[in-house]
Design an enzyme around this catalytic site. Structure first.
Site, PDB file in Angstrom:
ATOM      1  N   GLY A  24       2.040   2.297   2.881  1.00  0.00           N
ATOM      2  CA  GLY A  24       2.455   2.379   4.208  1.00  0.00           C
ATOM      3  C   GLY A  24       3.814   2.189   4.783  1.00  0.00           C
ATOM      4  N   PHE A  25       4.248   1.076   4.428  1.00  0.00           N
ATOM      5  CA  PHE A  25       5.705   1.092   4.991  1.00  0.00           C
ATOM      6  C   PHE A  25       6.808   1.872   4.572  1.00  0.00           C
ATOM      7  CE2 PHE A  25      10.100  -0.890   5.185  1.00  0.00           C
ATOM      8  CZ  PHE A  25      10.055  -1.449   6.543  1.00  0.00           C
ATOM      9  N   SER A  43       0.668  -1.327   0.015  1.00  0.00           N
ATOM     10  CA  SER A  43       0.062  -0.105   0.035  1.00  0.00           C
ATOM     11  C   SER A  43       0.829   1.367   0.054  1.00  0.00           C
ATOM     12  CB  SER A  43      -0.977   0.000   1.400  1.00  0.00           C
ATOM     13  OG  SER A  43       0.079   0.195   2.502  1.00  0.00           O
ATOM     14  N   ASP A  90      -1.836   1.122   5.951  1.00  0.00           N
ATOM     15  CA  ASP A  90      -1.707   0.984   7.460  1.00  0.00           C
ATOM     16  C   ASP A  90      -0.535   1.903   8.036  1.00  0.00           C
ATOM     17  OD1 ASP A  90       0.230  -0.446   6.277  1.00  0.00           O
ATOM     18  OD2 ASP A  90       0.150  -1.554   8.096  1.00  0.00           O
ATOM     19  N   ASP A 122       6.983 -12.493   1.561  1.00  0.00           N
ATOM     20  CA  ASP A 122       7.838 -11.768   0.459  1.00  0.00           C
ATOM     21  C   ASP A 122       8.954 -11.386   1.337  1.00  0.00           C
ATOM     22  OD1 ASP A 122       7.884  -8.620   0.644  1.00  0.00           O
ATOM     23  OD2 ASP A 122       6.367  -9.140   1.827  1.00  0.00           O
ATOM     24  N   CYS A 124      21.355 -28.129  -8.869  1.00  0.00           N
ATOM     25  CA  CYS A 124      20.245 -27.241  -8.862  1.00  0.00           C
ATOM     26  C   CYS A 124      19.794 -26.847 -10.375  1.00  0.00           C
ATOM     27  CB  CYS A 124      20.915 -25.648  -8.437  1.00  0.00           C
ATOM     28  SG  CYS A 124      19.989 -24.281  -8.554  1.00  0.00           S
ATOM     29  N   HIS A 176      19.471 -17.623  -9.247  1.00  0.00           N
ATOM     30  CA  HIS A 176      19.986 -18.386  -8.293  1.00  0.00           C
ATOM     31  C   HIS A 176      19.053 -18.409  -6.871  1.00  0.00           C
ATOM     32  CE1 HIS A 176      21.801 -22.106  -6.180  1.00  0.00           C
ATOM     33  NE2 HIS A 176      21.793 -21.400  -5.208  1.00  0.00           N
ATOM     34  N   CYS A 200      23.259 -22.337 -12.366  1.00  0.00           N
ATOM     35  CA  CYS A 200      23.759 -23.476 -12.184  1.00  0.00           C
ATOM     36  C   CYS A 200      23.996 -24.356 -13.332  1.00  0.00           C
ATOM     37  CB  CYS A 200      23.340 -24.221 -11.015  1.00  0.00           C
ATOM     38  SG  CYS A 200      23.566 -23.460  -9.463  1.00  0.00           S
ATOM     39  N   GLY A 204       4.552  -5.168  10.361  1.00  0.00           N
ATOM     40  CA  GLY A 204       5.481  -4.686  11.430  1.00  0.00           C
ATOM     41  C   GLY A 204       6.098  -5.700  12.244  1.00  0.00           C
TER      42      GLY A 204
END
Length: 380
Positions: free
Chosen positions: A92-93, A90, A143, A271, A309, A340, A314, A221
């Protein structure tokens, strides 16, 4: 629509049906703040490394190039040529991390752009309008993200305001989804639980926002200064009070170990900038712990970053070559490391989903943590 496929104690294996496709959870959302993953990673790359959801940032895209420009160009999916789900946070952070540049009021926040210093106002309605212009699959409620060490009285007032803002976000989103020129009329809204490290404030807030009937719920938070133990405790206390028939998203977290611990406590969306940021600095995740390619011992190491991998790095290149690229400040080095790390995270989420389906998440988690702490295979 959110459907739980299997549970193991509190851990959930589920799927969320969206207008841009089905998201299989637990899921890690790859962070592309300005509609691009840092490290020269294209949307075509994202498809190849098993990305389900791309996450972009409302504030950054509002400042540059501008959400109205993105709307004119057909929305974020068309703009960045990505046809799978996108979550937009949003703003907000970001607004609250600009502590010296902002002023919080009941109507919203006044702050100065970090790009050109111009004055900007953002409140719940503005955040919803910007996210509607971006036409993301999932929009996050606006928020306040108080510091995890803020005093109790401040946190209580802040959380009460966040609840009032969520009610305004819901109202505005319903209005926007009903407009004729809205690109994505089925945009989902996730509410955010706050409360720093105060269990009772977190629980009370979770109960209150659960009544508002959002499409999903996030725990915000955390991972902003408190210990891992405090974070796990907050998750454990809070998740039972969030609707079990809706997705639960832990914002901005974290390490592979953090993810495994949070899945066990009932979280299914994640995330974090770690895989991309660490990758750009030559720090790579493997099943046997993290390695730093800048270390001299990799100068003659002709093995891939990790044997077995399947990532693009890789598949073709050695540690020695990628180390050389990083030392020479060639962008390809950063790109291969980011690919990777994101592949590692996306593959781990696949393994988690499979373990939950097979009723063996607890034993998978134990094996995975032991293996990552062993350091075996990162040395000659």
């Amino acid at each position: 629509m959110y459907k739980i496929i299997k549970t193991e104690d509190r851990a959930k294996r589920a799927q969320l049906e969206t207008v841009h496709g089905i998201i299989q959870t637990p899921v890690f959302m790859n962070v592309g703040t300005v509609a691009a993953i840092k490290g020269a990673v294209s949307t075509q790359d994202l498809e190849e490394i098993k990305t389900q959801v791309q996450l972009s940032n409302t504030y950054h895209l509002h400042v540059r190039p501008g959400d109205k420009i993105i709307k004119q160009l057909g929305g974020l999916h068309k703009f960045m040529s990505w046809n799978k789900p996108i979550l937009t946070d949003s703003g907000g952070f970001q607004v609250f991390s600009l502590a010296s540049l902002r002023k919080i009021k009941e109507e919203g926040v006044y702050f100065h752009s970090h790009v050109d210093g111009r004055k900007i106002f953002m409140g719940p309605e503005e955040s919803m309008q910007i996210q509607s212009n971006l036409a993301s699959t999932i929009a996050m409620a606006f928020d306040e993200c108080p510091s995890s060490v803020a005093d109790r009285r401040y946190v209580e007032a802040s959380v009460a305001r966040t609840t009032r803002w969520l009610e305004r976000c819901r109202k505005e989103m319903m209005r926007l989804n009903g407009l004729e020129d809205t690109i994505n009329k089925k945009q989902l809204l996730f509410g955010i639980n706050q409360g720093a490290v105060y269990d009772d404030i977190r629980i009370e807030h979770a109960k209150r926002i659960a009544e508002l009937g959002c499409d999903g719920y996030a725990i915000g938070g955390l991972a902003v200064g408190e210990s891992h133990e405090e974070m796990y405790h907050v998750i454990e206390e809070t998740v039972p009070y969030l609707p079990q028939d809706k997705p639960t998203y832990l914002m901005g977290v974290g390490t592979p170990a953090n993810i495994l611990e949070a899945v066990e406590r009932g979280v299914d969306f994640f995330d974090c900038v770690y895989p991309t940021r660490n990758g750009r600095h030559g720090h790579l995740y493997t099943n046997y712990g993290k390695i730093n390619l800048f270390n001299a011992k990799y100068e003659l190491d002709d093995r891939p970053i990790e044997e077995g991998c399947g990532c693009p790095a890789c598949a073709r290149y050695s540690r020695a070559y990628i180390r050389h690229l990083l030392k020479a400040k060639e962008m390809l080095g950063m790109r291969l490391c980011v690919l990777h790390n994101l592949y590692f995270y996306n593959t781990m989420m696949e393994e988690i989903r499979q373990a939950l389906e097979d009723d063996e998440f607890a034993s998978y988690k134990k094996r995975k943590l032991e293996s990552m702490q062993s350091g075996v295979g990162t040395q000659h």
